[in-house]
Design a protein around this motif. Structure first.
Motif, short mmCIF file in Angstrom:
data_model
loop_
_atom_site.label_atom_id
_atom_site.label_comp_id
_atom_site.label_asym_id
_atom_site.label_seq_id
_atom_site.Cartn_x
_atom_site.Cartn_y
_atom_site.Cartn_z
N TYR A 131 0.61 -1.31 -0.16
CA TYR A 131 -0.13 0.26 -0.50
C TYR A 131 0.62 1.26 0.00
N ILE A 132 0.93 1.85 -0.94
CA ILE A 132 1.42 3.68 -0.99
C ILE A 132 0.99 4.49 -1.44
N PHE A 177 -0.92 2.29 5.75
CA PHE A 177 -0.23 2.77 3.76
C PHE A 177 1.18 2.15 4.33
N ASP A 178 2.19 1.25 4.35
CA ASP A 178 2.88 0.57 4.14
C ASP A 178 4.18 2.21 3.70
N THR A 179 3.80 3.15 3.22
CA THR A 179 4.74 3.88 2.54
C THR A 179 3.87 5.52 1.95
N ILE A 180 4.02 6.42 2.83
CA ILE A 180 3.68 7.90 1.78
C ILE A 180 4.33 8.41 1.11
N TYR A 190 9.51 10.20 -6.90
CA TYR A 190 9.78 9.33 -8.26
C TYR A 190 11.20 8.11 -7.59
N GLU A 191 12.14 8.56 -6.99
CA GLU A 191 12.93 7.66 -5.97
C GLU A 191 12.55 7.30 -5.00
N GLN A 192 11.65 8.16 -4.30
CA GLN A 192 11.64 7.03 -3.18
C GLN A 192 10.08 6.63 -3.51
#
Length: 211
Positions: A131-132, A177-180, A190-192
């Motif tokens: 989940y992003i 979310f796993d990443t925000i 984009y790199e994140q």
């Protein structure tokens, strides 16, 4: 019950985990997705959603969305053909089972671009995606981005802004979310995004080489 069974079938299929990408309209999801799929054209597959809204200038049927009538889409929802669906600004949006299966059948990472309502629906299933959340730096910047599009009426724009405020608050809830990723500077965002998906990307690459 049927929906949960379907997800068990999906999650049991060999291949990388799918990715649920969410965030308010104007946060930059589409731009980031295009960059990702350009760089990794044989790694990701985009789950093309259905909608009853009309195409915007430059959008293509079957690529940006499957554009269908309300009657046809409602019939599909009633028939259990959709994983998740929601209504926004008088239009239906949804992800069909066939769209996800078509991507997974190619051993690609399936990307699902859905709203918070869809995220909550998938949380009750066994799909087990990554989940992003893609978020704008601020409501002020988001409003400017939406206005610069010149694709919204004032009423529609205000609805999107209200929905974005709810989205931004819900995304902060622990465990959603796993990443925000805050999309302030596109290249950094984009790199994140790439970093968050690097493990799955490498798995797919290895599979492609070995096959």
């Amino acid at each position: 019950m049927f929906m949960r069974f379907f997800y068990r079938q999906l999650s049991a299929m060999a291949g990388p985990r799918p990715v649920v990408l969410s965030g308010p309209s104007g946060a930059g999801k589409s731009t980031l997705l295009k960059k990702l799929m350009t760089e990794f054209d044989n790694v990701f597959g985009f789950s093309v959603s259905h909608t009853t809204r009309n195409p915007r200038p430059g959008e293509e049927d079957g690529k940006d969305y499957h554009y269908v009538t309300r009657e046809k889409m409602q019939a599909g929802i009633d028939n259990g053909d959709f994983i998740e669906s929601a209504e926004f600004s008088g239009n239906l949006y949804g992800t069909s089972k066939a769209a996800v299966q078509a991507v997974q059948a190619q051993n690609l990472i399936c990307i699902l671009d859905i709203d918070m309502q869809g995220v909550k629906n998938i949380k009750t299933t066994d799909l087990n995606p990554i989940y992003i959340s893609i978020q704008p730096p601020s409501m002020t910047i988001l409003e400017k981005r939406l206005r610069d599009r010149k694709t919204e009426s004032e009423e529609s724009l205000q609805k999107r802004l209200r929905a974005a405020m709810v989205d931004m608050e819900l995304s902060k809830e622990p465990g959603v979310f796993d990443t925000i990723i805050v999309n302030d500077k596109l290249e950094e965002a984009y790199e994140q995004l790439k970093h968050a998906l690097l493990e799955e990307i490498n798995m797919v690459k290895k599979t492609k080489v070995s096959s």
